[in-house]
Design a protein around this motif. Structure first.
Motif, PDB file in Angstrom:
ATOM      1  N   ASP A  20       1.108   1.342   3.102  1.00  0.00           N
ATOM      2  CA  ASP A  20       1.165  -0.044   3.553  1.00  0.00           C
ATOM      3  C   ASP A  20      -0.030  -0.787   2.952  1.00  0.00           C
ATOM      4  N   THR A  26       2.918   6.120   3.661  1.00  0.00           N
ATOM      5  CA  THR A  26       4.210   6.078   4.352  1.00  0.00           C
ATOM      6  C   THR A  26       5.259   6.945   3.668  1.00  0.00           C
ATOM      7  N   VAL A  42       2.019  11.831   5.185  1.00  0.00           N
ATOM      8  CA  VAL A  42       2.436  10.591   5.840  1.00  0.00           C
ATOM      9  C   VAL A  42       1.565  10.334   7.067  1.00  0.00           C
TER      10      VAL A  42
END
Length: 513
Positions: A20, A26, A42
């Motif tokens: 992000d 992500t 992640v």
């Protein structure tokens, strides 16, 4: 998925990562195992994958990236491995796509002259578009810690790479270059630099800057050379130039540089310097094991600045060959004289002409060749490791000892150790001083020393000045010690006299020189 495909379409990579805007991962795929982690990436910050010395760089890149423009490529280290990191963020997306490409061992660094040509073209392009760059030179003082210095020393290449890729630089139209001399003065930081310094939590004390506007009277390549010349002069003199135009500064500095170069050329080629010798002792017995040959100006005055300039200006080959001549003259005139270590620059060790001369003279020597030692110094990065390895192997085959000087400092490190067939490794006491600060630092240092001895390398600890340092060096596994605690450098002529007296007392009849 379409977004990810578009994001990564601009480059092939070993690992694909999506984060992000804050840099939290992500999505990740590819050669994740190369990062030596079993955890799911992640949810982790991208910066957590980067070696600590490079984290400030990545944080700065993330904070200053521009949507729709490629980020990087940036040279970093992931899990101790050198990588190229590039990124992209679509105009209508909150996700940033990243590619991680591991550098292959056969890859070469981009030659400086190629960067200069590209940089010059960038300046000309900006002028044509009436968007001329300004150039800000930073000087990092003693108050900045090691991590900050690592960040700033890399920043110039980072900003240059970003600007050349069309990203417009990381701080608008200002290009930053850096030096690292010490400063005590408190100075005002230019606005273009203040944002970066504030981000790192640095005050104005450790940093001095000077900003030059573009000078249309100079071509782009002349601008590049002028900036480099200014930075070199700051390092050499310890002073920032007066606030004049870049063109005026470059002309004045170039004039001084040529004057100094002419003087240095005369000193080296006419051998108006003196060989000094500093003892290296056996760590257990304290007896002399060898001497390192050092260049000094007449009267024993330091010559470090001259050696550095010789490195930059292509004169180091002549200096190394001259010192080798002194060493051979010493060794061939007395079998009882101790081994002598001669420094070879990273440039000299890959100079086929110079090394051919050295190998031929060693092969023709009529004395024990094991008394000739060589120390490959860290003053210049070795550009051709295979050639250097072959030449070092030739010296070893002839019976000489070869050491890697200042291991872990400057340009040298584990990569050199893996590829160069040296028998000895030299460490400075900064290595010991760090080990004395904490148990963790001690364990790291001890592990590194154990690795060196396990791989068959003997360790020489240099710059030893106290009994405490000597004791710690022995505990770490050093087999030899060097430094003022055991003896300051003396003129080689004094060492000749010492062994001349020793030979007379032993009843030997020899001619010494």
């Amino acid at each position: 998925m379409l977004s990810r495909f578009v994001t990564f379409a601009f480059a092939a990579a070993d690992i694909l990562i999506e984060t992000d805007e804050e840099g939290t991962i992500t999505f990740a795929s590819g050669a994740i195992g190369a990062l030596h982690t079993r955890d799911d990436l992640v949810g982790k910050p991208l910066v957590s994958l980067v070696e600590p010395a490079f984290r400030a760089i990545l944080n700065l890149v993330v904070a200053h990236h521009v949507k729709g423009r490629r980020i990087g490529p940036i040279s970093l280290e992931f899990a101790g491995q050198p990588v190229q990191l590039s990124g992209w963020q679509l105009e209508d997306s909150r996700a940033i796509g990243w590619t991680v490409s591991f550098k292959r061992s056969q890859e070469r660094e981009t030659p400086a002259n190629v960067l200069d040509e590209e940089f010059g073209a960038l300046v000309e392009t900006r002028r044509a578009a009436k968007e001329a760059l300004t150039f800000t030179l930073l000087d990092i003082g003693r108050a900045a810690d090691a991590a900050d210095k690592a960040f700033f020393s890399t920043l110039s290449e980072l900003v240059r790479a970003s600007a050349l890729d069309g990203a417009g630089g990381l701080v608008g139209d200002t290009l930053l270059l850096t030096t690292q001399r010490g400063m005590d003065e408190t100075v005002e930081i230019d606005s273009a630099v203040a944002e970066i310094c504030g981000y790192l939590g640095l005050g104005s004390g450790p940093i001095e800057t000077i900003t030059f506007e573009d000078d249309p009277t100079l071509t782009g390549e002349q601008i590049s050379e002028a900036l480099r010349t200014v930075a070199e002069q700051v390092n050499a003199t310890g002073r920032m130039p007066d606030r004049v135009t870049l063109g005026e500064a470059a002309v004045a500095i170039a004039r001084d540089r040529q004057k100094n170069l002419t003087a240095l050329t005369t000193v080296i080629r006419n051998r108006r310097f003196e060989p000094y010798a500093q003892v290296i002792v056996d760590a257990l017995t304290g007896e002399e094991a060898a001497y390192e040959l050092l260049a000094r100006l007449p009267g024993g005055k330091p010559f470090e600045a001259g050696v550095s300039m010789a490195e930059r200006e292509g004169l180091i080959r002549d200096l190394d060959l001259a010192m080798f001549d002194f060493a051979m003259g010493f060794l061939q005139n007395g079998d009882e004289r101790p081994p002598l270590a001669v420094n070879l620059s990273g440039r000299t060790i890959t100079d086929l002409g110079a090394m051919s001369q050295i190998c031929k003279r060693v092969e023709a020597a009529r004395f024990d060749r094991s008394r000739i030692w060589f120390e490959v110094t860290e003053t210049a990065r070795i550009s051709d490791l295979p050639t250097a390895a072959n030449l070092i192997a030739n010296l070893t085959r002839l019976g000489c000892q070869v050491a890697l000087d200042d291991f872990g400092e400057g340009a040298s490190g584990v990569a050199y150790l893996q590829k160069l067939p040296v028998q000895q490794v030299k460490l400075e006491t900064a290595f010991l001083d760090a080990a004395a600060t904490s148990r963790r630092a001690y364990q790291i240092a001890a592990t590194q020393c154990k690795m060196l001895t396990t791989t068959g390398h003997s360790i020489t600890m240099e710059r030893v000045e106290t009994e405490t340092q000597a004791t710690l060096a022995r505990r770490m596994g050093a087999s030899r010690l060097q430094g003022w605690f055991f003896g300051k450098p003396m003129p080689l002529a004094n060492l000749i006299e010492i062994y001349k007296v020793s030979a007379v007392r032993a009843g030997k009849v020899e001619t010494f020189s």
